[in-house]
Design a protein around this motif. Structure first.
Motif, PDB file in Angstrom:
ATOM      1  N   LEU A  86       0.834  -1.208   0.000  1.00  0.00           N
ATOM      2  CA  LEU A  86       0.000   0.000   0.000  1.00  0.00           C
ATOM      3  C   LEU A  86       0.863   1.250   0.000  1.00  0.00           C
ATOM      4  O   LEU A  86       0.622   2.186  -0.775  1.00  0.00           O
ATOM      5  CB  LEU A  86      -0.916  -0.017   1.232  1.00  0.00           C
ATOM      6  CG  LEU A  86      -1.745   1.240   1.473  1.00  0.00           C
ATOM      7  CD1 LEU A  86      -2.782   1.425   0.381  1.00  0.00           C
ATOM      8  CD2 LEU A  86      -2.417   1.181   2.844  1.00  0.00           C
ATOM      9  N   ALA A  87       1.890   1.262   0.857  1.00  0.00           N
ATOM     10  CA  ALA A  87       2.766   2.425   0.939  1.00  0.00           C
ATOM     11  C   ALA A  87       3.532   2.633  -0.372  1.00  0.00           C
ATOM     12  O   ALA A  87       3.646   3.765  -0.870  1.00  0.00           O
ATOM     13  CB  ALA A  87       3.745   2.260   2.102  1.00  0.00           C
ATOM     14  N   ASP A  88       4.060   1.549  -0.934  1.00  0.00           N
ATOM     15  CA  ASP A  88       4.813   1.665  -2.190  1.00  0.00           C
ATOM     16  C   ASP A  88       3.921   2.137  -3.329  1.00  0.00           C
ATOM     17  O   ASP A  88       4.333   2.938  -4.166  1.00  0.00           O
ATOM     18  CB  ASP A  88       5.449   0.321  -2.539  1.00  0.00           C
ATOM     19  CG  ASP A  88       6.608  -0.031  -1.629  1.00  0.00           C
ATOM     20  OD1 ASP A  88       7.151   0.888  -0.982  1.00  0.00           O
ATOM     21  OD2 ASP A  88       6.968  -1.220  -1.552  1.00  0.00           O
ATOM     22  N   THR A  89       2.704   1.627  -3.371  1.00  0.00           N
ATOM     23  CA  THR A  89       1.777   2.049  -4.426  1.00  0.00           C
ATOM     24  C   THR A  89       1.422   3.522  -4.287  1.00  0.00           C
ATOM     25  O   THR A  89       1.335   4.251  -5.284  1.00  0.00           O
ATOM     26  CB  THR A  89       0.495   1.197  -4.392  1.00  0.00           C
ATOM     27  OG1 THR A  89       0.844  -0.182  -4.567  1.00  0.00           O
ATOM     28  CG2 THR A  89      -0.467   1.600  -5.490  1.00  0.00           C
ATOM     29  N   ALA A  90       1.222   3.965  -3.052  1.00  0.00           N
ATOM     30  CA  ALA A  90       0.935   5.378  -2.825  1.00  0.00           C
ATOM     31  C   ALA A  90       2.099   6.247  -3.285  1.00  0.00           C
ATOM     32  O   ALA A  90       1.901   7.305  -3.895  1.00  0.00           O
ATOM     33  CB  ALA A  90       0.644   5.622  -1.342  1.00  0.00           C
ATOM     34  N   ASP A  91       3.320   5.811  -3.001  1.00  0.00           N
ATOM     35  CA  ASP A  91       4.496   6.569  -3.454  1.00  0.00           C
ATOM     36  C   ASP A  91       4.575   6.591  -4.977  1.00  0.00           C
ATOM     37  O   ASP A  91       4.911   7.622  -5.575  1.00  0.00           O
ATOM     38  CB  ASP A  91       5.772   5.946  -2.880  1.00  0.00           C
ATOM     39  CG  ASP A  91       5.985   6.310  -1.408  1.00  0.00           C
ATOM     40  OD1 ASP A  91       5.502   7.368  -0.986  1.00  0.00           O
ATOM     41  OD2 ASP A  91       6.635   5.521  -0.698  1.00  0.00           O
ATOM     42  N   GLY A  92       4.275   5.445  -5.602  1.00  0.00           N
ATOM     43  CA  GLY A  92       4.323   5.398  -7.058  1.00  0.00           C
ATOM     44  C   GLY A  92       3.270   6.274  -7.700  1.00  0.00           C
ATOM     45  O   GLY A  92       3.549   7.017  -8.651  1.00  0.00           O
ATOM     46  N   LEU A  93       2.043   6.216  -7.169  1.00  0.00           N
ATOM     47  CA  LEU A  93       0.966   7.031  -7.732  1.00  0.00           C
ATOM     48  C   LEU A  93       1.199   8.516  -7.475  1.00  0.00           C
ATOM     49  O   LEU A  93       0.866   9.364  -8.310  1.00  0.00           O
ATOM     50  CB  LEU A  93      -0.376   6.607  -7.129  1.00  0.00           C
ATOM     51  CG  LEU A  93      -0.913   5.239  -7.537  1.00  0.00           C
ATOM     52  CD1 LEU A  93      -2.170   4.910  -6.741  1.00  0.00           C
ATOM     53  CD2 LEU A  93      -1.205   5.198  -9.031  1.00  0.00           C
ATOM     54  N   GLY A  94       1.757   8.819  -6.325  1.00  0.00           N
ATOM     55  CA  GLY A  94       1.946  10.217  -5.968  1.00  0.00           C
ATOM     56  C   GLY A  94       3.189  10.854  -6.541  1.00  0.00           C
ATOM     57  O   GLY A  94       3.354  12.077  -6.451  1.00  0.00           O
ATOM     58  N   SER A  95       4.060  10.056  -7.130  1.00  0.00           N
ATOM     59  CA  SER A  95       5.330  10.586  -7.616  1.00  0.00           C
ATOM     60  C   SER A  95       5.175  11.485  -8.832  1.00  0.00           C
ATOM     61  O   SER A  95       5.983  12.386  -9.063  1.00  0.00           O
ATOM     62  CB  SER A  95       6.277   9.436  -7.966  1.00  0.00           C
ATOM     63  OG  SER A  95       5.792   8.711  -9.092  1.00  0.00           O
ATOM     64  N   GLY A  96       4.144  11.236  -9.644  1.00  0.00           N
ATOM     65  CA  GLY A  96       3.968  12.008 -10.863  1.00  0.00           C
ATOM     66  C   GLY A  96       4.970  11.669 -11.947  1.00  0.00           C
ATOM     67  O   GLY A  96       5.048  12.367 -12.963  1.00  0.00           O
ATOM     68  N   LYS A  97       5.734  10.585 -11.762  1.00  0.00           N
ATOM     69  CA  LYS A  97       6.750  10.179 -12.730  1.00  0.00           C
ATOM     70  C   LYS A  97       6.142   9.267 -13.788  1.00  0.00           C
ATOM     71  O   LYS A  97       5.068   8.689 -13.600  1.00  0.00           O
ATOM     72  CB  LYS A  97       7.883   9.440 -12.018  1.00  0.00           C
ATOM     73  CG  LYS A  97       8.573  10.246 -10.921  1.00  0.00           C
ATOM     74  CD  LYS A  97       9.385  11.384 -11.482  1.00  0.00           C
ATOM     75  CE  LYS A  97      10.177  12.101 -10.386  1.00  0.00           C
ATOM     76  NZ  LYS A  97      10.963  13.227 -10.918  1.00  0.00           N
ATOM     77  N   PRO A  98       6.823   9.107 -14.932  1.00  0.00           N
ATOM     78  CA  PRO A  98       6.389   8.124 -15.924  1.00  0.00           C
ATOM     79  C   PRO A  98       6.355   6.732 -15.323  1.00  0.00           C
ATOM     80  O   PRO A  98       6.959   6.465 -14.267  1.00  0.00           O
ATOM     81  CB  PRO A  98       7.452   8.244 -17.025  1.00  0.00           C
ATOM     82  CG  PRO A  98       8.008   9.615 -16.869  1.00  0.00           C
ATOM     83  CD  PRO A  98       7.973   9.898 -15.397  1.00  0.00           C
ATOM     84  N   GLN A 108      11.985   0.523  -4.381  1.00  0.00           N
ATOM     85  CA  GLN A 108      12.939   0.969  -3.375  1.00  0.00           C
ATOM     86  C   GLN A 108      12.492   0.527  -1.989  1.00  0.00           C
ATOM     87  O   GLN A 108      11.304   0.423  -1.699  1.00  0.00           O
ATOM     88  CB  GLN A 108      13.090   2.497  -3.437  1.00  0.00           C
ATOM     89  CG  GLN A 108      13.697   2.998  -4.734  1.00  0.00           C
ATOM     90  CD  GLN A 108      13.726   4.507  -4.816  1.00  0.00           C
ATOM     91  OE1 GLN A 108      13.281   5.206  -3.908  1.00  0.00           O
ATOM     92  NE2 GLN A 108      14.244   5.030  -5.924  1.00  0.00           N
ATOM     93  N   SER A 109      13.464   0.291  -1.122  1.00  0.00           N
ATOM     94  CA  SER A 109      13.160  -0.244   0.204  1.00  0.00           C
ATOM     95  C   SER A 109      12.613   0.814   1.166  1.00  0.00           C
ATOM     96  O   SER A 109      11.954   0.474   2.147  1.00  0.00           O
ATOM     97  CB  SER A 109      14.424  -0.867   0.813  1.00  0.00           C
ATOM     98  OG  SER A 109      15.466   0.097   0.897  1.00  0.00           O
ATOM     99  N   ASP A 110      12.875   2.089   0.889  1.00  0.00           N
ATOM    100  CA  ASP A 110      12.392   3.130   1.788  1.00  0.00           C
ATOM    101  C   ASP A 110      10.952   3.509   1.447  1.00  0.00           C
ATOM    102  O   ASP A 110      10.436   3.157   0.402  1.00  0.00           O
ATOM    103  CB  ASP A 110      13.291   4.361   1.721  1.00  0.00           C
ATOM    104  CG  ASP A 110      13.350   4.946   0.310  1.00  0.00           C
ATOM    105  OD1 ASP A 110      13.158   4.184  -0.649  1.00  0.00           O
ATOM    106  OD2 ASP A 110      13.566   6.162   0.180  1.00  0.00           O
ATOM    107  N   ILE A 111      10.322   4.225   2.382  1.00  0.00           N
ATOM    108  CA  ILE A 111       8.946   4.685   2.184  1.00  0.00           C
ATOM    109  C   ILE A 111       8.955   6.200   2.113  1.00  0.00           C
ATOM    110  O   ILE A 111       9.522   6.871   2.975  1.00  0.00           O
ATOM    111  CB  ILE A 111       8.029   4.217   3.331  1.00  0.00           C
ATOM    112  CG1 ILE A 111       7.987   2.695   3.391  1.00  0.00           C
ATOM    113  CG2 ILE A 111       6.612   4.762   3.144  1.00  0.00           C
ATOM    114  CD1 ILE A 111       7.137   2.159   4.520  1.00  0.00           C
ATOM    115  N   GLY A 112       8.323   6.743   1.091  1.00  0.00           N
ATOM    116  CA  GLY A 112       8.263   8.180   0.897  1.00  0.00           C
ATOM    117  C   GLY A 112       7.108   8.813   1.645  1.00  0.00           C
ATOM    118  O   GLY A 112       6.328   8.133   2.329  1.00  0.00           O
TER     119      GLY A 112
END
Length: 259
Positions: A86-98, A108-112
């Motif tokens: 859940l945390a990784d998906t939130a970071d991926g969706l929120g990153s705004g990156k391609p 990545q092992s850390d949580i944003g």
């Protein structure tokens, strides 16, 4: 068929829980059977979560401690992988990156910051909802914990249906993506909704309707998240599956607090 069902159960419990079950086959056919059996793994997790909450009440703890116990059991029985997803998906969706960069962020092992905020609010929602439900009675809390866990794994079954691609060529997402036929997904959904309604009927009144509606709403919310992830990442990953499970479980608990 009996052998395949046995391997499917092993796949479901071996990949979705930390219970000591050894996965002896890892192929598409077994993955299909395993994802169809995913709600059974959820039932075991849910019963154990309900038992932890009820035991807390029996020992004299209040509704808050019972809620924490029930929320902790699924996390422990998955080694926190669903919460991590859940945390990784939130970071991926929120990153705004391609998509490719977002997938790298998720690995990545850390949580944003997006992941931390999402985890905070999801866990608060789960504990708050369970506290209110246990406050109504031990049966309300226990049924809610069990129904939430089953619905969470049903969301994974539906996310494994044909037509949903994998975002990566490796990992759990690639192993199970597109394995479940549409008819099987619909049948699994109908059985689970009916079973959850039956559990809700034990509470009397509109318990059956409330539980059935909670599961349907939760699947709808998880479906929206799945659609967003497929568009954003190009498919599903193991992290996305974790996010779907936690989203569905939280939605069930929140809906059950209404009315």
């Amino acid at each position: 068929m009996t052998s395949l069902n046995s391997h499917g159960l092993r796949f479901a419990f071996g990949t979705l829980t930390v219970l000591p079950v050894r996965v002896t086959r890892w192929d598409r056919e077994t993955a299909r059977a395993g994802m169809l059996c995913a709600p059974l793994a959820g039932l075991v997790v849910g019963v154990l979560a309900a038992a932890a909450g009820c035991l807390s009440l029996l020992l004299g703890a209040g509704g808050l401690m019972a809620a924490i116990a029930s929320a902790a059991v699924p996390a422990v029985l998955t080694r926190g992988l669903h919460l991590d997803g859940l945390a990784d998906t939130a970071d991926g969706l929120g990153s705004g990156k391609p998509a490719d960069q977002a997938l790298r962020i998720m690995k990545q092992s850390d949580i944003g910051p997006f992941g931390v905020i999402t985890l905070l609010f999801v866990l608060l929602a789960q504990v708050a909802a369970l506290q209110e439900l246990y406050g109504r009675g031990w049966a309300d809390g226990a049924v809610a914990a069990a129904v939430a866990a089953v619905a969470a794994r049903l969301a994974l079954t539906l996310a494994s249906r044909r037509g949903v691609p994998a975002a990566r060529p490796e990992g759990l997402g690639a192993a199970v993506a597109g394995t479940v036929p549409g008819r099987g997904a619909v049948l699994a959904g109908a059985v689970v909704v009916a079973g959850c309604a039956g559990a809700g009927a034990l509470l009397g009144g509109y318990g059956a309707v409330r539980c059935a509606v909670a599961v349907v709403v939760a699947l709808g919310v998880a479906g929206l998240l799945l659609r967003r992830c497929v568009r954003r990442f190009g498919g599903v990953t193991g992290d996305v599956f974790g996010a779907l499970a936690e989203t569905a479980a939280t939605a069930v608990l929140v809906v059950l607090t209404f009315g």
